[in-house]
Design an enzyme around this catalytic site. Structure first.
Site: not given
Lengths: 377, 552
Positions: B88, B117, B153, B180-181, B264, B266, B268, B279, B313-314, B339, B342, B461
């Site tokens: 998931h 293009d 994950w 791909s990315s 991390h 990722e 963002y 925006s 922080h993870h 943030t 924004k 979790r």
């Protein structure tokens, strides 16, 4: 323990007490477990303080937004004013949040420093994570034990709606609790046998990963007598949900008495290395070891399940003894290495597996395990 | 200015030389999609792929919630439950959210920038067609011996080193997704830097282009980091290296450092394009220029830079020294500043506007509200001692679903409704769009808000079964999840209905306040647009939306 943030804490707690009134009334199931240590109290105070600040910001900011949503609508005939810049206000709303953050970081920093300070502990307990139970060693007293889930599988397994009624401490009960004296700084060393686990008890405000091959430490001082519960919180495989942590806090005298009992028990439990084992004795011992260590995956009747193979008539169990011994000693894939068991225990459990459930493939003696261990090292 | 015009010249030659052959032939049927080099076709492919993955990952989420409806094991064995949570996560992050944003960038960037293009049309085809095999590897892994990857994950070793061949398939899949990315990012960066219409300087392009640009840079920086981490894992598993095994002198925590140095940013990568979309949408429906365009750009960049410095922080609970905890705690808290800027800017854009509340605007406002809640819980988690209580509990699950479902996903819904008239040439049914919004909004909160309480109370979790005091909130969350999931069928229906004619043809600019360049071309956008770049007056008119220049 005397935190330098005490004066902050007073403010925190004053605000917190307002913020947490309904929480207290509702009980412990939707907020922090009631703190049983100064550290947990500090953490709860910090959290409540954060909540107050956050709620204030939330109300203010969303007040502006919902005012705009309600009043500055096209349907009310409001005409857009095309302003799009204001340097002063933009600087202000960068600086003010920064200052608010500083006001949050300051009290938090002193708690961090206290939390990481494991010096001056009265005693040290080593907690080792296994798939899937905890093992504890009281390093100052020379004994240890394993602590396993005590909830019967029949309560857990609800497939086809057949589950038994669940007990009060469903999944939060163990066969051997960690016992500690009240009011003493307890240092916990954590490590693991196989994968990363995490040892934590919310009521004490501790959580520390247990990393195989490394030793990490944390500490707590329990302020109250009672039983406190936690769970492994790092994904550690299929039975991650089934390795609770239960700490029983007792008085100083009760603790001394308990230590004496444990030391006597440890002595009695120790297998005599010079004893000559008869086959029935080995089988009886093997059954104990099997049910304590192996049945969780391979089932009591040896039939296995999921990735865990059945041992009824299996090639490994009925085949060459040496292969069987190596498997138990070293493990493979999801099967952990069981080298931490004694030679007697390994010999007993292998003998039990080879002579149960219709298997008849001979006995293994402790000396053979000792030899295999030597060879594999 | 001359360099910009030069860039446009390059575009023209490109159009004639290489792309020209393609212009002439119009493939029909599946060949059109297999050989697709047109940015619109590729954008469509990406979006449908993302939707298919969203449904796949969503069904897995419902499998998780079904098991957690009640205490006890009802439907799955724990091993399969772990596979569900792992797949998931991987599918939603790499299969749904990221391709959807790449799809949007493909579809909209050339239109918004006035380019014919994407810069590298063939590579664009290749970068899309890497995705289906990657997804297939993940799904096939469910059926191999030992099942799919079950280590979460995050794939932390030693657990992931212990797993069966499903883990190898997941690793190969991640390699393909990373490739791909990177290709997608190279395309986005080159298109933005080289192919803007004359007169559109960097600080005048739409904010969606800015966030896409910054996101693409983030991806180029961290996709190889993830590829490295999983390759090390692969060699640990099969070639006897011991990067992450203490028995051979390695360190399991090293993986976590590398993973989160990718992971991390990722976060963002999944949030910044959402900021860009919102925006674009809020100014349109407020009929006002975006407030603080320049500070939005600075905030985007500072968030991107800070995102590289906060991975620790993870890992507050791995046993970091106090100094490291303080370092990561302070820097993490600091992200709240840009943030916040924004959020304040969006609200100031709405302030004194002439607001209407069509579906895209509803989703955009929903995004601002719920993303802010997710930001607040992120701030709570950034405080290291408080994180001691919350780490690896449902509080974290609540937090990142508020930023990823209510953030990334809601912004994607907003984008789809916003640009659907441009893509299909038809208007969607407004009433059903609004129903989709309110349905999603209500059930999203019913699903995820109780998870905050579960986490505070200490529910770990990734567990298939839980203690009795967690029952009520889990039941509520499961009911919410099934209703939320059901609502997405309405989204599917809305899109199909619109493609088949909707409530009627859409004008070139269906939104009164929309004045970026994409609204200058017809609806549906013709297969080839901007074969000659838009003239400077058109560009300038478009820029008013971003408020950099006043009307001439």
């Amino acid at each position: 323990m005397n935190l330098s943030c005490r004066h902050h804490r007073n403010i925190c707690i004053a605000i917190a007490s307002v913020a947490t009134v309904p929480v207290m009334a509702a009980g412990e199931f939707w907020t922090f477990t009631p703190p049983a240590s100064q550290m947990a109290l500090n953490i709860e105070g910090l959290h409540s303080y954060l909540m107050v600040v956050i709620l204030a910001i939330f109300v203010l900011v969303f007040g502006f937004m919902f005012y705009a949503i309600l009043r500055h609508r096209k349907s009310l005939g409001h005409v857009a004013k095309p302003f799009h810049e204001n340097v002063t206000i933009e600087i202000l709303w960068t600086l003010i949040p920064a200052i608010i953050l500083l006001a949050m970081a300051w009290p938090a920093a002193s708690v961090v420093l206290a939390q990481r300070d494991t010096r001056g502990a009265a005693m040290t307990i080593k907690a080792t994570g296994f798939q899937w139970f905890w093992s504890y060693d009281y390093l100052d007293y020379g004994f240890g034990f394993k602590s396993k889930l005590a909830t019967p599988r029949a309560q857990i397994d609800n497939h086809h709606g057949e589950g038994q009624a669940k007990g009060e401490h469903y999944l939060l009960e163990v066969d051997h609790e960690v016992v500690v004296p009240v009011g003493q700084k307890i240092r916990i060393l954590t490590t693991a046998n196989d994968v990363i686990h995490s040892w934590g008890v919310p009521a004490f405000g501790v959580k520390q990963d247990a990393i195989p091959g490394f030793i990490r430490d944390t500490w707590f001082t329990a302020d109250k007598i009672g039983t406190f519960r936690g769970q492994c919180v790092e994904l550690c495989g299929k039975d991650h949900a089934f390795m609770p942590i239960v700490v029983k806090v007792v008085s100083q005298t009760d603790f001394k008495q308990w230590v004496a009992e444990q030391q006597a028990r440890a002595k009695a439990m120790k297998d005599d290395p010079n004893k000559t084992w008869t086959q029935p004795e080995l089988l009886a011992r093997g059954k104990q070891v099997y049910e304590a260590n192996c049945a969780a995956c391979h089932k009591v009747d040896g039939t296995g399940g999921g990735p865990f193979p059945s041992m009824v008539g299996s090639k490994l169990v009925t085949g060459d003894k040496a292969g069987h011994v190596q498997m138990v000693l070293n493990g493979k894939n999801a099967m952990p290495a069981w080298a931490s068991l004694s030679d007697v225990e390994i010999a007993a459990v292998i003998s039990y597996e080879r002579n149960s459930w219709g298997n008849q493939s001979g006995f293994v003696l402790p000396a053979e395990v000792r030899a295999a261990r030597g060879a594999s090292q | 200015m001359s360099t910009v015009i030069k860039a446009a010249d390059t575009v023209d030659t490109h159009g004639v030389d290489t792309h020209g052959g393609h212009h002439a032939e119009h493939h029909a049927g599946w060949v059109r999609w297999l050989y697709a080099t047109n940015h619109k076709d590729i954008g469509t492919l990406y979006l449908w792929f993302a939707f298919a993955m969203f449904i796949t990952g969503g069904v897995m989420a419902l499998g998780i919630r079904a098991e957690l409806f009640q205490p006890g094991l009802q439907f799955w064995q724990p091993e399969f439950f772990n596979q569900l949570t792992t797949l998931h996560g991987i599918i939603m992050v790499f299969g749904a959210i990221m391709p959807a944003f790449t799809g949007l960038a493909n579809w909209m960037l050339p239109l918004m920038l006035g380019a014919p293009d994407m810069a590298f049309a063939r590579m664009n085809n290749w970068s899309f067609w890497l995705l289906p095999p990657a997804a297939a590897l993940l799904l096939i892994s469910l059926f191999v011996p030992g099942g799919a990857a079950a280590g979460g994950w995050t794939l932390y070793p030693p657990l992931s080193a212990q797993a069966g061949m499903g883990m190898d398939l997941a690793i190969f899949s991640i390699h393909l997704l990373g490739l791909s990315s990177i290709m997608g990012s190279i395309n986005i960066i080159t298109t933005i830097l080289n192919m803007r219409a004359p007169g559109m300087t960097l600080l005048k392009m739409p904010l969606f282009a800015w966030t896409s640009l910054v996101t693409a840079y983030l991806l180029i920086a961290v996709a190889p980091v993830l590829a490295g981490a999983v390759t090390m894992l692969l060699t640990d598993r099969h070639f006897g290296t011991h990067f992450f095994s203490a028995a051979g002198g390695g360190d399991p925590v090293l993986f976590q450092h590398i993973f989160w140095f990718f992971g991390h940013p990722e976060v963002y990568i999944m949030a910044l394009p959402a900021f860009g979309i919102v925006s674009q949408i809020i100014p349109t429906f407020a009929r006002k220029p975006l407030f603080g365009y320049v500070s939005m750009v600075y905030a985007t960049c500072s968030i991107a830079i800070l995102s590289f410095m906060v991975w620790g922080h993870h890992m507050f609970s791995v046993g970091m020294p106090a100094t490291a905890q303080l370092f990561f705690m302070f820097l993490t808290m600091l992200i709240a500043v840009p943030t916040g800027v924004k959020v304040f800017n969006w609200i100031a854009t709405m302030w004194q506007g002439s607001l209407t509340f069509e579906t895209p605007m509803l989703f955009a406002i929903g995004f601002v509200c719920l993303f802010t809640v997710g930001g607040f819980s992120g701030l709570v988690l950034s405080i290291a001692p408080v994180d001691t209580q919350m780490h690896d509990t449902y509080y974290v699950v609540a937090h990142f679903h508020y930023v990823l479902v209510a953030g990334a996903l809601f912004s994607l819904f907003a984008a789809v409704y916003y640009w659907l008239p441009k893509w299909t040439g038809y208007m969607y049914h407004e009433g059903r769009g609004k129903l989709h919004f309110w349905w999603s909004m209500v059930w999203f909160n019913v699903t995820f808000f109780p998870m905050h309480f579960l986490g505070l109370a200490g529910m770990p979790r990734r567990i298939p079964d839980y203690a009795l005091q967690f029952t009520d909130f889990n039941t509520v969350a499961s009911v919410g999840a099934f209703c939320f999931g059901l609502g997405q069928l309405l989204f599917f229906y809305n899109v199909i209905h619109t493609i088949r004619g909707g409530v009627g043809p859409a004008p070139a600019s269906p939104w009164e306040g929309g004045n970026t360049l994409e609204w200058e071309v017809a609806s549906p956008a013709p297969h080839h647009t901007w074969e000659s770049p838009p003239d400077i007056e058109t560009v300038r008119r478009g820029l008013i939306a971003q408020a950099v220049e006043e009307k001439p």
